[in-house]
Design a protein around this motif. Structure first.
Motif, PDB file in Angstrom:
ATOM      1  N   LEU A  41       1.660  10.732 -16.826  1.00 27.57           N
ATOM      2  CA  LEU A  41       0.994  10.321 -15.660  1.00 27.57           C
ATOM      3  C   LEU A  41       1.170   9.111 -15.059  1.00 27.57           C
ATOM      4  CD1 LEU A  41      -1.297  11.174 -13.591  1.00 27.57           C
ATOM      5  CD2 LEU A  41      -2.912  10.738 -15.240  1.00 27.57           C
ATOM      6  N   THR A  42       1.630   8.846 -14.232  1.00 28.26           N
ATOM      7  CA  THR A  42       2.190   7.275 -13.514  1.00 28.26           C
ATOM      8  C   THR A  42       1.795   7.382 -12.067  1.00 28.26           C
ATOM      9  OG1 THR A  42       3.795   5.843 -13.473  1.00 28.26           O
ATOM     10  CG2 THR A  42       4.333   8.252 -13.014  1.00 28.26           C
ATOM     11  N   ASN A  43       1.331   5.872 -11.919  1.00 28.95           N
ATOM     12  CA  ASN A  43       1.265   5.341 -10.580  1.00 28.95           C
ATOM     13  C   ASN A  43       2.518   4.413 -10.047  1.00 28.95           C
ATOM     14  OD1 ASN A  43       0.858   3.186 -11.876  1.00 28.95           O
ATOM     15  ND2 ASN A  43      -1.389   2.882 -11.293  1.00 28.95           N
ATOM     16  N   GLY A  44       3.642   4.527 -10.947  1.00 31.74           N
ATOM     17  CA  GLY A  44       4.733   3.659 -10.774  1.00 31.74           C
ATOM     18  C   GLY A  44       4.693   2.198 -11.431  1.00 31.74           C
ATOM     19  N   VAL A  45       3.327   1.932 -11.955  1.00 38.50           N
ATOM     20  CA  VAL A  45       3.182   0.636 -12.441  1.00 38.50           C
ATOM     21  C   VAL A  45       2.618   1.035 -14.027  1.00 38.50           C
ATOM     22  CG1 VAL A  45       1.724  -1.443 -12.703  1.00 38.50           C
ATOM     23  CG2 VAL A  45       2.566  -0.623 -10.460  1.00 38.50           C
ATOM     24  N   ILE A  46       1.853   1.889 -14.098  1.00 42.24           N
ATOM     25  CA  ILE A  46       1.190   2.364 -15.415  1.00 42.24           C
ATOM     26  C   ILE A  46       1.699   3.764 -15.593  1.00 42.24           C
ATOM     27  CG2 ILE A  46      -0.956   2.888 -16.634  1.00 42.24           C
ATOM     28  CD1 ILE A  46      -2.393   0.892 -14.964  1.00 42.24           C
ATOM     29  N   TYR A  47       2.237   4.061 -16.886  1.00 46.18           N
ATOM     30  CA  TYR A  47       2.819   5.301 -17.364  1.00 46.18           C
ATOM     31  C   TYR A  47       1.808   5.556 -18.609  1.00 46.18           C
ATOM     32  CZ  TYR A  47       6.811   4.777 -14.352  1.00 46.18           C
ATOM     33  OH  TYR A  47       7.778   4.965 -13.417  1.00 46.18           O
ATOM     34  N   ASP A 107       0.988  -1.046  -0.209  1.00 44.41           N
ATOM     35  CA  ASP A 107      -0.138  -0.016  -0.053  1.00 44.41           C
ATOM     36  C   ASP A 107       0.918   1.068   0.128  1.00 44.41           C
ATOM     37  OD1 ASP A 107      -2.070   1.697   0.151  1.00 44.41           O
ATOM     38  OD2 ASP A 107      -2.243   1.814   2.268  1.00 44.41           O
ATOM     39  N   PHE A 108       1.627   1.341  -0.996  1.00 46.11           N
ATOM     40  CA  PHE A 108       2.592   2.448  -1.184  1.00 46.11           C
ATOM     41  C   PHE A 108       1.705   3.749  -1.485  1.00 46.11           C
ATOM     42  CE2 PHE A 108       6.360   0.114  -3.030  1.00 46.11           C
ATOM     43  CZ  PHE A 108       6.724  -0.423  -1.714  1.00 46.11           C
ATOM     44  N   LYS A 109       2.180   4.928  -0.571  1.00 47.11           N
ATOM     45  CA  LYS A 109       1.655   6.254  -0.744  1.00 47.11           C
ATOM     46  C   LYS A 109       2.391   6.843  -1.881  1.00 47.11           C
ATOM     47  CE  LYS A 109      -0.918   5.371   2.675  1.00 47.11           C
ATOM     48  NZ  LYS A 109      -2.344   4.917   2.518  1.00 47.11           N
ATOM     49  N   GLU A 110       2.199   8.254  -2.005  1.00 45.70           N
ATOM     50  CA  GLU A 110       2.693   8.728  -3.404  1.00 45.70           C
ATOM     51  C   GLU A 110       4.127   8.767  -2.978  1.00 45.70           C
ATOM     52  OE1 GLU A 110       2.551  12.895  -5.715  1.00 45.70           O
ATOM     53  OE2 GLU A 110       0.616  12.155  -4.890  1.00 45.70           O
ATOM     54  N   GLU A 111       4.571   9.369  -1.875  1.00 45.70           N
ATOM     55  CA  GLU A 111       6.066   9.490  -1.701  1.00 45.70           C
ATOM     56  C   GLU A 111       6.829   8.151  -1.850  1.00 45.70           C
ATOM     57  OE1 GLU A 111       7.843  12.225  -1.874  1.00 45.70           O
ATOM     58  OE2 GLU A 111       5.954  13.270  -2.105  1.00 45.70           O
ATOM     59  N   GLN A 112       6.356   7.176  -1.201  1.00 49.76           N
ATOM     60  CA  GLN A 112       6.915   5.807  -1.396  1.00 49.76           C
ATOM     61  C   GLN A 112       6.956   5.292  -2.727  1.00 49.76           C
ATOM     62  OE1 GLN A 112       4.015   4.234   1.520  1.00 49.76           O
ATOM     63  NE2 GLN A 112       5.642   3.422   2.674  1.00 49.76           N
ATOM     64  N   THR A 113       5.773   5.640  -3.519  1.00 52.01           N
ATOM     65  CA  THR A 113       5.888   5.396  -4.825  1.00 52.01           C
ATOM     66  C   THR A 113       6.948   5.778  -5.692  1.00 52.01           C
ATOM     67  OG1 THR A 113       3.428   4.908  -5.005  1.00 52.01           O
ATOM     68  CG2 THR A 113       4.387   5.107  -7.067  1.00 52.01           C
ATOM     69  N   LYS A 114       7.152   7.251  -5.512  1.00 52.07           N
ATOM     70  CA  LYS A 114       8.034   8.011  -6.108  1.00 52.07           C
ATOM     71  C   LYS A 114       9.423   7.448  -5.625  1.00 52.07           C
ATOM     72  CE  LYS A 114       7.492  12.265  -5.887  1.00 52.07           C
ATOM     73  NZ  LYS A 114       7.140  13.718  -5.212  1.00 52.07           N
ATOM     74  N   MET A 115       9.689   7.005  -4.331  1.00 49.16           N
ATOM     75  CA  MET A 115      11.113   6.675  -4.125  1.00 49.16           C
ATOM     76  C   MET A 115      11.523   5.260  -4.388  1.00 49.16           C
ATOM     77  SD  MET A 115      12.448   6.381  -0.144  1.00 49.16           S
ATOM     78  CE  MET A 115      12.402   8.169   0.035  1.00 49.16           C
TER      79      MET A 115
END
Length: 363
Positions: A109-115, A21-29
């Motif tokens: 636009l991305t969630n780290g999985v979909i770009y 359950d990554f939040k935005e900052e975790q997803t970015k990192m």
């Protein structure tokens, strides 16, 4: 490590954390920053990546986009990030505002999985509502890897990307539409098809019946079409190269001291590889050159653009592929694999296509 291998390693990381359950900052990192590094952008260097880039909009001050990527000192790509679990719906409006007030050519636009990759095909300086390219790393297809590579720092060419974006956008749109119809055809689509084969009144019960018929028929059609195309490619390849073999035979007879003799096995390997790659480029682009040590399959008869090499003078057949690595003297580091028979060549289609696409992009 080759670009494809780097992508595959990145996919492994995403799969490892896909249920977190990554939040935005975790997803970015953990997901997005490593991907940017993979593309050659140093996230710790503001000459490459500007985090929290200010994109003021009219009277709204302090508006920030998550990342701005710089190439040759210019802002070229804006990236808006969301948490990994986000479905990315509606957020393109926010990215669209940022796009309008900068000189960036690409919005992501991305969630780290979909770009989702956007540009301004419809109206100058106004970001399109629909992306020209969408990449899901949990469902990554072979054809997307060369497209991703175009956004790497060393390969980035905005003019080339924009020229290809329109074709890519509408082509992908058509593929998605046809894919949806194949899985679950809608009434309007079935009505178009039915009018060509049925003269009666199209009641709803009849439409539902045609949906079942269409799904079975379309799958059969695609399979038959692919089979016929492959057979034609193989047949044409064989006919074209009979003359080549005859010419080579004449040369060997005229020069009995020449020790280079192209074997039946080598020519068969050529026919197979040419039939595989004939789906992705003109058949004339796939050529060969025989040497005393190995048999090379070339792109456009260029010995510097060899796709693979076949070694048959050993107990087992060996196929060799070029890598991006170089030895101290500049020679290409090869990746070799043994085969029990030439039938195994079909297993290397992805690798062959990857190398071919690299040469096509270099043109």
């Amino acid at each position: 490590m080759e670009f494809k291998d780097k992508i595959e390693e990145h996919v492994k990381v995403i799969r490892k954390y896909q249920n977190e359950d990554f939040k935005e900052e975790q997803t970015k990192m953990y997901l997005i920053a490593p991907f940017l590094n993979l593309l050659g952008y140093n996230v710790f260097n503001p000459d490459d990546v500007i985090a929290e880039f200010v994109a003021d909009i009219g009277e709204k001050k302090g508006e920030k986009v998550d990342y701005a990527l710089k190439v040759n000192g210019e802002i070229e790509i804006l990236i808006e990030t969301k948490p990994m679990a986000d479905d990315l719906s509606n957020h393109d409006i926010q990215l669209k505002r940022y796009f309008h007030v900068t000189k960036a050519k690409i919005g992501i636009l991305t969630n780290g999985v979909i770009y989702k990759f956007f540009t301004d095909l419809e109206e100058k300086n106004i970001m399109d509502n629909k992306p020209f390219l969408s990449v899901n790393f949990l469902d990554l297809t072979e054809d997307k890897i060369p497209e991703i590579r175009k956004f790497s720092k060393s390969n980035y060419n905005p003019e080339q990307i924009l020229n290809n974006a329109e074709i890519l956008k509408y082509s992908n749109g058509m593929k998605n539409y046809l894919s949806r119809q194949l899985e679950n055809p809608d009434d309007d689509f079935i009505k178009i098809i039915a009018k060509e084969v049925y003269d009666g009144r199209l009641m709803q019960s009849k439409i539902e019946g045609f949906k079942v018929i269409f799904k079975d028929t379309f799958k059969t059609f695609i399979n038959d079409y692919a089979r016929r195309k492959f057979e034609r490619v193989l047949e044409n390849s064989t006919k074209e190269n009979i003359e080549v073999v005859e010419e080579m035979t004449e040369e060997i007879e005229e020069n009995p001291e020449d020790k280079i003799v192209t074997t039946e096995t080598e020519m068969e390997s050529y026919f197979i590889i040419k039939s595989i790659l004939g789906k992705y480029t003109d058949l004339d682009n796939i050529t060969f050159k025989d040497t005393r040590s190995y048999f090379s399959i070339l792109f456009q008869n260029n010995t510097r653009k060899w796709i693979c090499r076949i070694f048959t003078g050993v107990e087992k057949i060996v196929i060799s592929f070029p890598t991006d690595e170089r030895r101290d003297g500049g020679a290409v580091v090869e990746e070799r694999t043994q085969m029990d028979s030439l039938k195994e060549l079909y297993k290397f289609e992805e690798k062959l296509v990857e190398i071919l696409n690299k040469y096509i992009e270099e043109k």
